[in-house]
Design an enzyme around this catalytic site. Structure first.
Site, PDB file in Angstrom:
ATOM      1  N   CYS A 120       0.835  -1.205   0.000  1.00 47.87           N
ATOM      2  CA  CYS A 120       0.000   0.000   0.000  1.00 47.87           C
ATOM      3  C   CYS A 120       0.870   1.255   0.000  1.00 47.87           C
ATOM      4  CB  CYS A 120      -0.927  -0.015   1.214  1.00 47.87           C
ATOM      5  SG  CYS A 120      -2.196   1.267   1.178  1.00 47.87           S
ATOM      6  N   CYS A 121       1.881   1.291   0.858  1.00 47.34           N
ATOM      7  CA  CYS A 121       2.793   2.436   0.903  1.00 47.34           C
ATOM      8  C   CYS A 121       3.552   2.591  -0.413  1.00 47.34           C
ATOM      9  CB  CYS A 121       3.783   2.284   2.053  1.00 47.34           C
ATOM     10  SG  CYS A 121       3.097   2.586   3.694  1.00 47.34           S
ATOM     11  N   CYS A 203      -1.264   8.459   7.265  1.00 47.66           N
ATOM     12  CA  CYS A 203      -2.594   8.147   6.758  1.00 47.66           C
ATOM     13  C   CYS A 203      -3.529   7.804   7.921  1.00 47.66           C
ATOM     14  CB  CYS A 203      -2.533   6.979   5.789  1.00 47.66           C
ATOM     15  SG  CYS A 203      -1.563   7.316   4.299  1.00 47.66           S
ATOM     16  N   CYS A 206      -3.656   4.130   9.209  1.00 42.25           N
ATOM     17  CA  CYS A 206      -2.468   3.506   9.812  1.00 42.25           C
ATOM     18  C   CYS A 206      -1.850   4.333  10.930  1.00 42.25           C
ATOM     19  CB  CYS A 206      -1.416   3.241   8.732  1.00 42.25           C
ATOM     20  SG  CYS A 206      -1.980   2.150   7.411  1.00 42.25           S
ATOM     21  N   CYS A 229       7.353   4.058   6.256  1.00 44.43           N
ATOM     22  CA  CYS A 229       6.604   3.854   5.016  1.00 44.43           C
ATOM     23  C   CYS A 229       7.507   3.378   3.888  1.00 44.43           C
ATOM     24  CB  CYS A 229       5.890   5.136   4.610  1.00 44.43           C
ATOM     25  SG  CYS A 229       7.002   6.509   4.236  1.00 44.43           S
TER      26      CYS A 229
END
EC number: 1.8.4.10
Length: 234
Positions: A120-121, A203, A206, A229
């Site tokens: 995702c990062c 985010c 998270c 990240c």
């Protein structure tokens, strides 16, 4: 010009005796060295407010990139608007990932930030920053040595292997208290989440508040081995 390709252990040093502990000198050097080929990657945390104020003194039309993952806190987006009003000449770019959240879910499943936060990062932060740095010689970061074990050896000028660039870190000697002292002294806007236990803000999916006495980054990816990240790995 000092670049990733021409890197050698440099003797560039800046006095830590002034109010900015070398930060203003480092920024002045960076904009003189790289002119228009440098960008500040800003997450709009409290360190970012300090750097934006300093950068505005050195180069009021500087490029600033915000990696808009589309899952930031609403308070972060509201802060960006306040910064635009405070520093109207800064060129603030809200960089979007190539995949929307729906497209990402279709390809990799729902809530990728839970099932595979590294991927995702990579999609929403690392690849967009790679694109942002493609035509730049250097970038600026708000890393401080005090923040974590992984950051305690950061220098003012760093060879960044992740992005094959030069990374300038003006705030390496600043403490958390000094950051806030500067913010209050200059009446800078900041994210109100800092006031309710969020020392480090990423985010929304998270990031959790941190208990008293916790590490400043304990709220990032809480419960997972992940602590970064990936933007600042060497």
């Amino acid at each position: 010009m000092l670049t990733y390709e021409t890197w050698e252990e440099n003797d560039v040093s800046f006095s830590e005796e002034d109010e900015t502990k070398g930060a203003l000198s480092a920024l002045s050097w960076a904009y003189k060295e790289y002119k228009s080929e440098i960008v500040y990657a800003c997450s709009f945390g409290v360190e970012g407010m300090v750097l934006l104020h300093l950068i505005n003194q050195v180069n009021p039309s500087a490029k600033v990139v915000f990696l808009d993952t589309n899952v930031h806190f609403q308070e972060t987006y509201e802060l960006i608007q306040k910064v635009r009003e405070r520093f109207p000449s800064l060129n603030i770019i809200e960089k979007q990932p190539k995949l929307t959240l729906d497209e990402q879910a279709n390809l990799h499943g729902n809530k990728l930030w839970e099932s595979n936060p590294n991927l995702c990062c990579n999609i929403r932060k690392i690849l967009p920053l790679e694109e942002s740095l493609a035509n730049e010689k250097a970038w600026i970061s708000g890393l401080r040595r005090e923040q974590s074990e992984t950051r305690k050896h950061t220098k003012f000028i760093n060879q960044d292997h992740r992005f094959q660039s030069i990374k300038v870190c003006p705030l390496i000697h600043w403490t958390w208290k000094e950051v806030w002292r500067y913010v209050y002294k200059h009446s800078l806007p900041y994210n109100p989440l800092h006031d309710i236990g969020y020392p480090s803000i990423g985010c929304e999916k998270c990031t959790l508040p941190v208990g008293e006495g916790g590490d400043s980054r304990d709220g990032r990816w809480a419960g997972k081995v992940k602590t970064e990240c990936g933007l600042h790995y060497q």
